[in-house]
Design a protein around this motif. Structure first.
Motif, mmCIF file in Angstrom:
data_model
loop_
_atom_site.group_PDB
_atom_site.id
_atom_site.type_symbol
_atom_site.label_atom_id
_atom_site.label_comp_id
_atom_site.label_asym_id
_atom_site.label_seq_id
_atom_site.Cartn_x
_atom_site.Cartn_y
_atom_site.Cartn_z
ATOM 1 N N PHE A 148 17.138 64.892 29.529
ATOM 2 C CA PHE A 148 16.349 64.311 28.379
ATOM 3 C C PHE A 148 17.305 63.836 27.226
ATOM 4 O O PHE A 148 18.101 64.889 26.804
ATOM 5 N N GLU A 149 17.358 62.729 26.798
ATOM 6 C CA GLU A 149 18.128 62.328 25.687
ATOM 7 C C GLU A 149 17.403 62.456 24.318
ATOM 8 O O GLU A 149 16.371 62.041 24.278
ATOM 9 N N VAL A 150 17.815 63.422 23.501
ATOM 10 C CA VAL A 150 16.844 63.662 22.406
ATOM 11 C C VAL A 150 17.643 63.788 21.060
ATOM 12 O O VAL A 150 18.781 63.537 21.041
ATOM 13 N N LYS A 151 17.021 63.864 19.839
ATOM 14 C CA LYS A 151 17.543 64.091 18.794
ATOM 15 C C LYS A 151 17.966 65.422 18.244
ATOM 16 O O LYS A 151 17.261 66.496 18.971
ATOM 17 N N GLU A 152 18.532 65.618 17.266
ATOM 18 C CA GLU A 152 19.100 66.909 17.119
ATOM 19 C C GLU A 152 17.724 67.876 16.686
ATOM 20 O O GLU A 152 17.890 68.802 17.086
ATOM 21 N N ASN A 153 16.776 67.228 16.011
ATOM 22 C CA ASN A 153 15.617 67.759 15.399
ATOM 23 C C ASN A 153 14.854 68.464 16.559
ATOM 24 O O ASN A 153 14.193 69.360 16.496
ATOM 25 N N ASP A 154 14.780 67.731 17.843
ATOM 26 C CA ASP A 154 14.012 68.116 19.039
ATOM 27 C C ASP A 154 15.058 69.450 19.465
ATOM 28 O O ASP A 154 14.059 70.354 19.887
ATOM 29 N N LEU A 155 16.373 69.707 19.408
ATOM 30 C CA LEU A 155 16.699 70.706 20.163
ATOM 31 C C LEU A 155 16.475 71.832 19.081
ATOM 32 O O LEU A 155 16.361 73.047 19.246
ATOM 33 N N LEU A 156 16.302 71.589 17.774
ATOM 34 C CA LEU A 156 16.005 72.797 16.750
ATOM 35 C C LEU A 156 14.626 73.005 16.984
ATOM 36 O O LEU A 156 14.456 74.188 16.634
ATOM 37 N N GLN A 157 13.725 72.339 17.564
ATOM 38 C CA GLN A 157 12.389 72.695 17.594
ATOM 39 C C GLN A 157 11.994 73.549 18.746
ATOM 40 O O GLN A 157 11.332 74.286 18.864
ATOM 41 N N VAL A 158 12.815 73.387 19.911
ATOM 42 C CA VAL A 158 12.770 74.122 21.037
ATOM 43 C C VAL A 158 13.742 75.342 21.233
ATOM 44 O O VAL A 158 13.288 76.329 21.922
ATOM 45 N N GLY A 159 14.596 75.226 20.596
ATOM 46 C CA GLY A 159 15.956 76.261 20.745
ATOM 47 C C GLY A 159 15.796 77.383 19.530
ATOM 48 O O GLY A 159 14.968 77.206 18.653
ATOM 49 N N THR A 160 16.749 78.091 19.570
ATOM 50 C CA THR A 160 16.995 79.307 18.374
ATOM 51 C C THR A 160 17.872 79.039 17.223
ATOM 52 O O THR A 160 18.175 79.809 16.344
ATOM 53 N N PHE A 161 19.116 77.931 17.624
ATOM 54 C CA PHE A 161 19.969 77.649 16.784
ATOM 55 C C PHE A 161 19.494 76.925 15.390
ATOM 56 O O PHE A 161 18.620 76.155 15.325
ATOM 57 N N LYS A 162 19.937 77.347 14.424
ATOM 58 C CA LYS A 162 19.528 76.519 13.048
ATOM 59 C C LYS A 162 20.347 75.169 12.933
ATOM 60 O O LYS A 162 20.013 74.544 12.156
ATOM 61 N N SER A 163 21.445 75.188 13.872
ATOM 62 C CA SER A 163 22.114 73.686 13.704
ATOM 63 C C SER A 163 22.608 73.589 15.058
ATOM 64 O O SER A 163 23.255 74.535 15.758
ATOM 65 N N ASN A 164 22.181 72.470 15.750
ATOM 66 C CA ASN A 164 22.498 72.018 17.071
ATOM 67 C C ASN A 164 22.784 70.627 17.393
ATOM 68 O O ASN A 164 21.579 70.045 17.682
ATOM 69 N N SER A 165 23.787 69.962 17.336
ATOM 70 C CA SER A 165 23.673 68.534 17.643
ATOM 71 C C SER A 165 24.542 68.258 18.879
ATOM 72 O O SER A 165 24.862 67.211 19.089
ATOM 73 N N THR A 166 24.391 69.142 19.697
ATOM 74 C CA THR A 166 24.998 68.788 21.287
ATOM 75 C C THR A 166 23.912 69.116 22.239
ATOM 76 O O THR A 166 23.223 68.006 22.732
ATOM 77 N N GLY A 167 23.512 70.319 22.607
ATOM 78 C CA GLY A 167 22.794 70.232 23.863
ATOM 79 C C GLY A 167 22.003 71.797 23.983
ATOM 80 O O GLY A 167 22.470 72.697 23.550
ATOM 81 N N LEU A 168 21.188 71.603 25.267
ATOM 82 C CA LEU A 168 20.247 72.716 25.398
ATOM 83 C C LEU A 168 20.175 72.747 26.899
ATOM 84 O O LEU A 168 19.575 71.372 27.348
ATOM 85 N N ALA A 169 20.449 73.466 27.748
ATOM 86 C CA ALA A 169 20.217 73.582 29.146
ATOM 87 C C ALA A 169 18.995 74.599 29.507
ATOM 88 O O ALA A 169 18.881 75.719 28.885
ATOM 89 N N VAL A 170 18.026 74.228 30.452
ATOM 90 C CA VAL A 170 17.111 75.021 30.685
ATOM 91 C C VAL A 170 17.381 75.512 32.402
ATOM 92 O O VAL A 170 18.027 74.665 33.084
ATOM 93 N N VAL A 171 17.724 76.846 32.692
ATOM 94 C CA VAL A 171 18.554 77.441 33.803
ATOM 95 C C VAL A 171 17.579 78.181 34.488
ATOM 96 O O VAL A 171 17.037 79.232 34.019
#
Length: 246
Positions: free
Chosen positions: A68-91
């Motif tokens: 999923f190519e997403v925006k930084e805001n999408d990563l912040l909505q589903v993850g726990t980081f306060k700042s994340n401009s890279t990625g998130l994996a579901v493992v």
């Protein structure tokens, strides 16, 4: 673009009950994501910004997963980081049972270590000293919680963490059991051999029911007035002594 359903699903994995139900967990940030992509762990999905995707080695995409190519805001909505401009994996959670040859290795055992930051740091320290397996009491904090995974800095891919009844495990273990206790013998004066290293919680130490199963009580002698050491720091000192003496 994530759908509301997808976003809700990914976000739910922040909670233990949903992680256990799905058998999946989150890995956030560049370091953790790259480590898990390099490993043989099964990745279900990768959420990443376009900028981050450009930096990834193409060889890391040898695995099959939903991208999923997403925006930084999408990563912040589903993850726990306060700042994340890279990625998130579901493992996918792997089988965490002990290796068949565990009796030939140094094993670290943890009793009631409840702080996620401490557990994550201990996993990272174990990885540094070549410890491949950690056995935890059932009331030790969940290794797959985001705070623990983040604190390991990717070391979770190289260190197996197994949860069991420590009393039964140590009772059946035919090895030296070194327990860190305040009334133990100085670790600097103890003959160290391969076995199991047992560390207790910072607040309570090794529980009363496990102390009779310790074959060698050890302590880190202090020179100042501090009452105790942080359990992750103490684990590092103990493992360093074993690394230098066996």
């Amino acid at each position: 673009m994530l759908s509301k359903r997808q976003s809700k699903y990914f976000k739910s994995l922040q909670l233990k009950k949903y992680r256990q139900a799905e058998g999946k967990f989150l890995v956030e940030g560049a370091k953790g994501v790259e480590e898990v992509l390099k490993s043989d762990w099964e990745v279900e999905a990768l959420l990443a910004t376009s900028e981050y995707l450009k930096t990834l080695d193409k060889g890391l995409f040898r695995k099959k997963f939903d991208l999923f190519e997403v925006k930084e805001n999408d990563l912040l909505q589903v993850g726990t980081f306060k700042s994340n401009s890279t990625g998130l994996a579901v493992v996918k959670m792997p089988e965490q049972s002990l290796n068949a040859n565990w009796e030939e290795e140094m094993v670290l055992a943890l009793d009631q270590v409840n702080d996620p930051g401490n557990l994550g740091t201990i996993v990272r320290i174990a990885d540094w000293y070549g410890i491949k397996q950690i056995v935890c009491s059932r009331d030790t904090t969940d290794v797959f919680s985001p705070k623990v995974i983040n604190a390991t800095m990717g070391s979770f891919t190289r260190v197996k963490v197994h949860y069991t009844d420590l009393r039964s495990f140590l009772s059946e273990c035919e090895r030296h059991v070194y327990g860190a206790l305040l009334d133990g013998q100085s670790i600097y004066q103890t003959k160290l051999q391969h076995g199991v290293i047992l560390m207790g919680s910072e607040s309570h130490g090794i529980s009363e029911e496990l102390r009779p199963l310790v074959t060698h009580s050890i302590k880190i002698p202090g020179r100042g007035g501090a009452e105790s050491l942080n359990v992750a720091v103490a684990t590092a000192v103990v493992l360093d002594n074993f690394a230098r003496n066996i």
